[in-house]
Design a protein around this motif. Structure first.
Motif, PDB file in Angstrom:
ATOM      1  N   SER A  36      53.824  55.356  18.947  1.00 30.17           N
ATOM      2  CA  SER A  36      52.494  54.750  18.998  1.00 30.17           C
ATOM      3  C   SER A  36      51.816  55.072  20.327  1.00 30.17           C
ATOM      4  O   SER A  36      50.618  55.340  20.368  1.00 30.17           O
ATOM      5  CB  SER A  36      52.589  53.234  18.796  1.00 30.17           C
ATOM      6  N   LYS A  37      52.594  55.067  21.432  1.00 29.33           N
ATOM      7  CA  LYS A  37      52.006  55.427  22.719  1.00 29.33           C
ATOM      8  C   LYS A  37      51.540  56.874  22.701  1.00 29.33           C
ATOM      9  O   LYS A  37      50.483  57.214  23.212  1.00 29.33           O
ATOM     10  CB  LYS A  37      53.020  55.229  23.847  1.00 29.33           C
ATOM     11  N   TYR A  38      52.341  57.754  22.079  1.00 30.06           N
ATOM     12  CA  TYR A  38      52.017  59.171  22.036  1.00 30.06           C
ATOM     13  C   TYR A  38      50.731  59.400  21.246  1.00 30.06           C
ATOM     14  O   TYR A  38      49.878  60.175  21.665  1.00 30.06           O
ATOM     15  CB  TYR A  38      53.168  59.949  21.403  1.00 30.06           C
ATOM     16  N   THR A  39      50.577  58.714  20.114  1.00 30.28           N
ATOM     17  CA  THR A  39      49.363  58.910  19.329  1.00 30.28           C
ATOM     18  C   THR A  39      48.149  58.406  20.107  1.00 30.28           C
ATOM     19  O   THR A  39      47.084  59.021  20.056  1.00 30.28           O
ATOM     20  CB  THR A  39      49.445  58.187  17.974  1.00 30.28           C
ATOM     21  N   GLY A  40      48.309  57.305  20.855  1.00 34.99           N
ATOM     22  CA  GLY A  40      47.200  56.814  21.669  1.00 34.99           C
ATOM     23  C   GLY A  40      46.813  57.816  22.733  1.00 34.99           C
ATOM     24  O   GLY A  40      45.624  58.094  22.949  1.00 34.99           O
ATOM     25  N   LEU A  41      47.810  58.391  23.411  1.00 27.27           N
ATOM     26  CA  LEU A  41      47.527  59.399  24.436  1.00 27.27           C
ATOM     27  C   LEU A  41      46.891  60.632  23.826  1.00 27.27           C
ATOM     28  O   LEU A  41      45.979  61.226  24.408  1.00 27.27           O
ATOM     29  CB  LEU A  41      48.823  59.793  25.160  1.00 27.27           C
ATOM     30  N   LYS A  42      47.351  61.021  22.649  1.00 28.94           N
ATOM     31  CA  LYS A  42      46.808  62.208  21.988  1.00 28.94           C
ATOM     32  C   LYS A  42      45.340  61.989  21.649  1.00 28.94           C
ATOM     33  O   LYS A  42      44.509  62.893  21.832  1.00 28.94           O
ATOM     34  CB  LYS A  42      47.617  62.498  20.730  1.00 28.94           C
ATOM     35  N   GLU A  43      45.005  60.789  21.177  1.00 27.30           N
ATOM     36  CA  GLU A  43      43.609  60.494  20.857  1.00 27.30           C
ATOM     37  C   GLU A  43      42.747  60.541  22.117  1.00 27.30           C
ATOM     38  O   GLU A  43      41.643  61.096  22.106  1.00 27.30           O
ATOM     39  CB  GLU A  43      43.502  59.127  20.183  1.00 27.30           C
ATOM     40  N   GLU A  44      43.260  59.959  23.214  1.00 28.92           N
ATOM     41  CA  GLU A  44      42.505  59.998  24.472  1.00 28.92           C
ATOM     42  C   GLU A  44      42.296  61.441  24.922  1.00 28.92           C
ATOM     43  O   GLU A  44      41.205  61.827  25.344  1.00 28.92           O
ATOM     44  CB  GLU A  44      43.253  59.233  25.567  1.00 28.92           C
ATOM     45  N   TYR A  45      43.342  62.249  24.831  1.00 30.14           N
ATOM     46  CA  TYR A  45      43.259  63.656  25.238  1.00 30.14           C
ATOM     47  C   TYR A  45      42.225  64.389  24.392  1.00 30.14           C
ATOM     48  O   TYR A  45      41.407  65.151  24.914  1.00 30.14           O
ATOM     49  CB  TYR A  45      44.630  64.313  25.103  1.00 30.14           C
ATOM     50  N   ASN A  46      42.248  64.140  23.081  1.00 29.22           N
ATOM     51  CA  ASN A  46      41.281  64.802  22.196  1.00 29.22           C
ATOM     52  C   ASN A  46      39.855  64.393  22.533  1.00 29.22           C
ATOM     53  O   ASN A  46      38.944  65.217  22.525  1.00 29.22           O
ATOM     54  CB  ASN A  46      41.604  64.483  20.732  1.00 29.22           C
TER      55      ASN A  46
END
Length: 55
Positions: A36-46
């Motif tokens: 879940s943390k990874y998906t949040g970071l990925k969304e922020e990066y995108n």
């Protein structure tokens, strides 16, 4: 083997199975939290990347 040795062996086996189950549960929880943390970071990066493209 005597009855006492069989019962203690069964107890040891049961304790080991409980420990394995507990460790699996903890590991799976950690993996889901990291996911879940990874998906949040990925969304922020995108979002950041999209903002850069818009400039």
């Amino acid at each position: 083997m005597g009855i006492i040795e069989q019962k203690s062996l069964m107890g040891i086996i049961i304790v080991q199975l409980l420990l394995i189950g507990f460790l699996n549960f903890v590991t799976l929880r950690k993996i889901s939290i990291l996911n879940s943390k990874y998906t949040g970071l990925k969304e922020e990066y995108n979002q950041l990347f999209e903002d850069r493209n818009n400039l």
